[in-house]
Design a protein around this motif. Sequence first.
Motif, short mmCIF file in Angstrom:
data_model
loop_
_atom_site.label_atom_id
_atom_site.label_comp_id
_atom_site.label_asym_id
_atom_site.label_seq_id
_atom_site.Cartn_x
_atom_site.Cartn_y
_atom_site.Cartn_z
N GLY A 326 0.79 -1.23 0.00
CA GLY A 326 0.00 0.00 0.00
C GLY A 326 0.82 1.28 0.00
O GLY A 326 0.26 2.38 0.05
N TYR A 327 2.14 1.14 -0.05
CA TYR A 327 3.02 2.31 -0.05
C TYR A 327 3.94 2.30 -1.27
O TYR A 327 4.41 1.24 -1.69
CB TYR A 327 3.87 2.36 1.22
N LYS A 328 4.22 3.49 -1.79
CA LYS A 328 5.11 3.60 -2.94
C LYS A 328 5.89 4.90 -2.82
O LYS A 328 5.32 5.99 -2.93
CB LYS A 328 4.33 3.57 -4.25
N GLY A 329 7.20 4.80 -2.58
CA GLY A 329 8.02 5.99 -2.40
C GLY A 329 7.96 6.51 -0.98
O GLY A 329 7.19 6.02 -0.14
N ARG A 330 8.79 7.52 -0.69
CA ARG A 330 8.81 8.11 0.65
C ARG A 330 8.87 9.63 0.57
O ARG A 330 9.29 10.19 -0.43
CB ARG A 330 10.02 7.59 1.45
N ILE A 331 8.45 10.25 1.65
CA ILE A 331 8.52 11.71 1.77
C ILE A 331 9.05 12.03 3.17
O ILE A 331 8.78 11.30 4.13
CB ILE A 331 7.14 12.37 1.54
N ALA A 332 9.82 13.11 3.27
CA ALA A 332 10.39 13.48 4.56
C ALA A 332 9.40 14.30 5.38
O ALA A 332 8.63 15.09 4.83
CB ALA A 332 11.68 14.27 4.35
N ILE A 333 9.41 14.07 6.69
CA ILE A 333 8.72 14.96 7.60
C ILE A 333 9.80 15.72 8.38
O ILE A 333 10.85 15.15 8.71
CB ILE A 333 7.76 14.21 8.56
N HIS A 334 9.57 16.99 8.63
CA HIS A 334 10.63 17.87 9.14
C HIS A 334 10.22 18.61 10.41
O HIS A 334 9.04 18.85 10.65
CB HIS A 334 11.02 18.91 8.08
#
Length: 426
Positions: A326-334
């Motif tokens: 259910g997940y594809k790729g990542r994004i940063a939280i800052h």
Amino acid sequence: MLKQIDFTKLPITEIVNEIIYTAAEAGASDIHFDPAEKTIKVRFRIDGVLIDYTVIPESIRKNLVARLKIISGMDITESRLPQDGAIKTIIKNISLDMRVSSLPTNEGEKIVIRILDYSSSLNGLESLGFAPKNLEKMKALIKEPNGIILVTGATGSGKSTTVYSLLQLLNTPKVNLVTVEDPVEMNIDGINQIQVNSEIGLTFANVLRSILRQDPDIIMIGEIRDDETAKIAVRASITGHLVLSTLHTNNALNTIERLRDMDVETYLLASSLNGIVSQKLARRICPHCMKKRTAIDYEKKLIKSNLGIDITELAYAEGCNECVGGYKGRIAIHEVLVINQEIRDAIANGVPKEELRKLVYTNDTTTLLQDGLQKVVQNITTIEEILRLVELDDESTKIVLGKADNNLPNNNIVTNTSGEEEMLDI
């Protein structure tokens, strides 16, 4: 689905190439070759999670290990000691830069290949998932003529990508920019990059002393690892240099505490520290199978108490052929903290941690939890993923939640796709 290999029809060179190519094509960050009694299990780390790919049969196990060590420049006759190597190659028109590590285990040598990908760095800060307010803070920080900017987080949280993005902005013909790295992970034109080598005494601290005699404007230190490096970095920033570096801490408050523990003089630390960027990587919801579900009460309360937003639905994904679970790729939280005069005075006066926390986490600082929840509301990631990364009793969330903890259930409880509560193994 990942393409499988027929070991009976290919020579060992092509088997190795196929494994690496398949991993790169799938967006893997690491390839693990885990030895068993007679076989080797191959696993890919995709979006931060290890998944099984294939099992290398006993008939080609030794040849595969030998091939990996040869192409990465290791000594194939040495199997009792850890070794490091590197591979730069092109496979089926994909240019690959990899770091290789071997480690002796009781079942044989375990080999891990890290596939380096700094394409995000070349796209600039805007591509790294910074919220508009945090992006403005970042651009303001690098305009300072001197001081220290620290990028912090766990191993594999994207610190190097963020630092290289900052270097791309700072790299102009008007400045002398020098980096000290271990290893040099990305070659950048116009920057003097130095590879440390502790075996011959070329350490971070020794190189930094020499750099200060090279008329630098900006210095990037790959990582502050010890007291000596921290002290030199602080003194370099006070003498008119802008210093970028990384540190393994969870959030801004812990970073200040860690620097205090490193025996850096508090008055120097207070005057030199400009900003701290803490980050973690959250998995993105797969856009191909994303759906909506009804939010339960505690999710509504959590988002309301942190963001002041009322929600009724949250996104989730069941998984499809285009993604992994259910997940594809990542994004940063800052979490971006700009050190103001009030915080400087508090650091210089050595105020207790509780008082410092109140100054650090004001209304102007978006915590990791808040930034993550903003991305949940924007349907970029899931609340389960944010709770996996940021614990509700983390230092940075205490000020935000206050006494709201009593109104929330255990933070190990999440919802499944049907909206029912279940336990999450964090």
